[in-house]
Design a protein around this motif. Structure first.
Motif, PDB file in Angstrom:
ATOM      1  N   LEU A  99      -3.648  59.848  60.252  1.00  0.00           N
ATOM      2  CA  LEU A  99      -3.266  59.346  58.923  1.00  0.00           C
ATOM      3  C   LEU A  99      -2.285  58.184  59.019  1.00  0.00           C
ATOM      4  N   THR A 100      -1.378  58.242  59.971  1.00  0.00           N
ATOM      5  CA  THR A 100      -0.417  57.154  60.148  1.00  0.00           C
ATOM      6  C   THR A 100      -1.139  55.860  60.503  1.00  0.00           C
ATOM      7  N   ILE A 101      -2.083  55.920  61.418  1.00  0.00           N
ATOM      8  CA  ILE A 101      -2.862  54.729  61.790  1.00  0.00           C
ATOM      9  C   ILE A 101      -3.618  54.194  60.580  1.00  0.00           C
ATOM     10  N   PHE A 102      -4.243  55.089  59.825  1.00  0.00           N
ATOM     11  CA  PHE A 102      -4.987  54.686  58.629  1.00  0.00           C
ATOM     12  C   PHE A 102      -4.085  53.978  57.616  1.00  0.00           C
ATOM     13  N   PHE A 103      -2.914  54.552  57.365  1.00  0.00           N
ATOM     14  CA  PHE A 103      -2.009  53.967  56.380  1.00  0.00           C
ATOM     15  C   PHE A 103      -1.380  52.660  56.872  1.00  0.00           C
ATOM     16  N   VAL A 104      -1.151  52.535  58.146  1.00  0.00           N
ATOM     17  CA  VAL A 104      -0.628  51.278  58.687  1.00  0.00           C
ATOM     18  C   VAL A 104      -1.650  50.162  58.480  1.00  0.00           C
ATOM     19  N   VAL A 109      -3.373  45.409  55.258  1.00  0.00           N
ATOM     20  CA  VAL A 109      -4.341  44.711  54.396  1.00  0.00           C
ATOM     21  C   VAL A 109      -3.678  44.355  53.063  1.00  0.00           C
ATOM     22  N   TYR A 110      -2.961  45.301  52.478  1.00  0.00           N
ATOM     23  CA  TYR A 110      -2.289  45.052  51.206  1.00  0.00           C
ATOM     24  C   TYR A 110      -1.275  43.916  51.337  1.00  0.00           C
ATOM     25  N   LEU A 111      -0.447  43.978  52.370  1.00  0.00           N
ATOM     26  CA  LEU A 111       0.612  42.985  52.536  1.00  0.00           C
ATOM     27  C   LEU A 111       0.076  41.586  52.821  1.00  0.00           C
ATOM     28  N   THR A 112      -1.067  41.498  53.498  1.00  0.00           N
ATOM     29  CA  THR A 112      -1.600  40.173  53.828  1.00  0.00           C
ATOM     30  C   THR A 112      -2.538  39.610  52.771  1.00  0.00           C
TER      31      THR A 112
END
Length: 181
Positions: A99-104, A109-112
């Motif tokens: 889940l951590t990898i998925f959320f990172v 994607v959101y930030l860029t």
């Protein structure tokens, strides 16, 4: 059931506290800014755009409120996420790692992709609000000249165009804000 009730009372208390805090903050900022402008020398106003002063006293105070409110929400939700992740890590370390990898990846994607568009739309809206206030002040300050020269249509079209762009930007921000996170 008792945990649910305790949580809701805590959230009620926290919401009431934040409401009082923000009410006092906005009132204080408004009062300080108004006093700053009213106590400024006349020369300051000769070189100052009146719509900028109006926007500062109206929209920008609300912007500060939004910023601080979102920051406190971020801190509160970050604390909740860290607590949940800690508990989950104790139960299932592999699931937490996945889940951590998925959320990172999702956050990257959101930030860029999304955040720069939101920032650009926000800056554009600030300029549009300033321009609309300027149009309103200038229009009603010289309404006699506008009526005599029959220039209502171009001014109305300019105002309508600005409002349309402003509302489209707000709709975009609203949709992004409501997406599941």
């Amino acid at each position: 059931l008792s945990i649910f009730i305790i949580k809701n009372f805590f959230l009620l208390f926290l919401t009431k506290y934040q409401g009082n805090f923000f009410e006092e903050l906005k009132f204080s900022l408004n009062q300080k800014l108004f006093n700053y402008y009213i106590d400024s020398p006349y020369d300051y106003f000769i070189n100052q755009n009146p719509s900028l002063t109006t926007r500062t006293l109206t929209s920008d105070i609300q912007g500060v409120y939004g910023y601080i409110n979102n920051l406190s929400l971020l801190i509160r939700e970050s604390f909740a996420i860290v607590s949940i992740i800690t508990i989950l890590f104790l139960v299932s370390p592999k699931a937490v790692t996945f889940l951590t990898i998925f959320f990172v990846i999702s956050s990257s994607v959101y930030l860029t992709l999304v955040k720069p568009r939101l920032k650009k739309a926000s800056e554009k809206n600030q300029n549009l609000v300033s321009n609309n206030i300027k149009i309103i002040n200038e229009t009603f300050g010289s309404i006699k000249d506008i009526k005599v020269s029959e220039n209502e249509k171009p001014i109305t079209n300019l105002y309508k165009k600005n409002i349309s762009i402003f509302e489209k930007n707000l709709k975009f921000m609203y949709i992004i804000e409501r997406l599941p996170k």
